[in-house]
Design a protein around this motif. Sequence first.
Motif, PDB file in Angstrom:
ATOM      1  N   VAL A 172      71.871   8.186  46.273  1.00  0.00           N
ATOM      2  CA  VAL A 172      72.147   7.715  47.631  1.00  0.00           C
ATOM      3  C   VAL A 172      73.592   8.060  48.003  1.00  0.00           C
ATOM      4  O   VAL A 172      73.878   8.546  49.108  1.00  0.00           O
ATOM      5  CB  VAL A 172      71.878   6.190  47.691  1.00  0.00           C
ATOM      6  CG1 VAL A 172      72.461   5.588  48.930  1.00  0.00           C
ATOM      7  CG2 VAL A 172      70.384   5.920  47.594  1.00  0.00           C
ATOM      8  N   ALA A 197      69.436   2.513  49.424  1.00  0.00           N
ATOM      9  CA  ALA A 197      70.527   2.762  50.377  1.00  0.00           C
ATOM     10  C   ALA A 197      70.794   1.502  51.195  1.00  0.00           C
ATOM     11  O   ALA A 197      71.945   1.053  51.319  1.00  0.00           O
ATOM     12  CB  ALA A 197      70.161   3.922  51.295  1.00  0.00           C
ATOM     13  N   PRO A 204      70.069   4.442  56.041  1.00  0.00           N
ATOM     14  CA  PRO A 204      69.745   5.877  55.940  1.00  0.00           C
ATOM     15  C   PRO A 204      69.675   6.554  57.307  1.00  0.00           C
ATOM     16  O   PRO A 204      69.912   7.751  57.415  1.00  0.00           O
ATOM     17  CB  PRO A 204      68.367   5.901  55.267  1.00  0.00           C
ATOM     18  CG  PRO A 204      68.108   4.542  54.758  1.00  0.00           C
ATOM     19  CD  PRO A 204      69.037   3.590  55.436  1.00  0.00           C
TER      20      PRO A 204
END
Length: 438
Positions: A172, A197, A204
């Motif tokens: 991530v 994330a 994201p």
Amino acid sequence: MISPARTYWDRTTETMPPGELEKLQAGRVQDCPERMRASGVAYYRERLSGIEPGEIRSVDHLGRLPFTVKDDLRDHYPFGLFLAPIQEIVRLHASSGSTGKPTVVAYTRNDLKLWAETLARGLVAGGVGEGDVLQNAVGYGLFTGGLGFHDAASLVGAAVVPTGAGNTARQVTLMRDFGARALVATPSYALHLAEVALAEGMDPRSLPLRAAFPGAEPMSEEMEAELEDLMGVTVYEQYGLSEIIGPGVASSCGLSEGMHVWEDHFIPEVVDPESGKPVPDGEVGELVLTAPTKEAFPLLRYRTRDLTRMTREPCPCGRTFARISKILGRTDDMIIVRGVNVFPSQVEHALLGVEGLAPHYQILLSTRPNRQTEMRVRAETRVQAADAATRAALQARAQEALGTALGLSTPVELAPPRTIPRSEGKAVRVLSQGVESP
Ligand code: DLL
């Protein structure tokens, strides 16, 4: 740079008029049995003994050839069916399967080129090209996903980040720091990446990520929508299998349903799994693929066990190649519960339609001698239920959705958020419990 679809990697081929495609395929299917016969491998000689030289002159004649099945590969483990000598083979991959010997596949230099070319078409349909960073989060190794996408992404000029699967928190961070615009991952792992994330305080959707290329396992419409929404990407689904080449057999163009089969090299048929007879376009059947052009390991009429529908309806993207629908199940993952046929994909479809449930679930089977298989479903909730009544209502809605979809009353257990194990590759959805040998 990632740009709206309607771009092609190989425009001439991808938009070839159907008549020309047929001619091209005819030459290729004609050659392949002759190459096999000339190889001196006893298996091919026997398999083709009822076929006259030159008898297979078009795709319509393929039906005269016997099917090839996974056991044929296992029975000739490891190299028994290859047409190229080891001196010409530059890559081997294998898939493990749950029982018995692995199936091994081989590639010459030309086969690797062909693979990268066909998969490049899928990446370019999703707008990937020079100037793009592509994070390749599928497994590298014997699995065809990692190296397959790696070579195709390099061919189209993207900067590949070869993370492979796993080490999710680091993935991530890299995705953010390197500004990945394209992601390759199984659908379940892509979801997990998004989830991690978010847990790390990174949305994201705020990242430069624009396109995701999931594949290698079934993905319902709902799962695809969830991915697009969570990640702020367009999804371009990819289909393939090691025996045929790996990923790059069929790819979605993003403009219509289904995936274009790169049928200049991988010729599709859809057949009734019981009778082996062709089913009309639009009807569900088992996908059978012929890969006549590979040098090391061509295949005639390989039974994939994947259930799909085929269409030749024109596509707004301009590609003339047939499309297959999402894979609806496998002939070997069908579960029979109290006489009712159930595919895991139906369970996913039903559960993801229930508000409050997360896209993580397990199908629990208990099989006892002389008893019918019993099925329960464990479904993860998006948030911890506030009280027992809310929980009971959600459980009832889930049970109702499954009952309607499957025609079978199915008990549902709710699992708290983030308790169902996440996968890095292909998710394991079906767990058998209490299996005893009779
Ligand atoms: O899974 C190749 C691949 C890698 C495809 C990465 C796409 C992306 P195998 O490990 O040999 O190869 O598994 C092949 O996976 O017969 C299907 O049952 C399943 N599969 C592959 N793509 C999809 C898909 C790779 N898009 C088997 N939807 C196939 C559903 C898929 N199932």
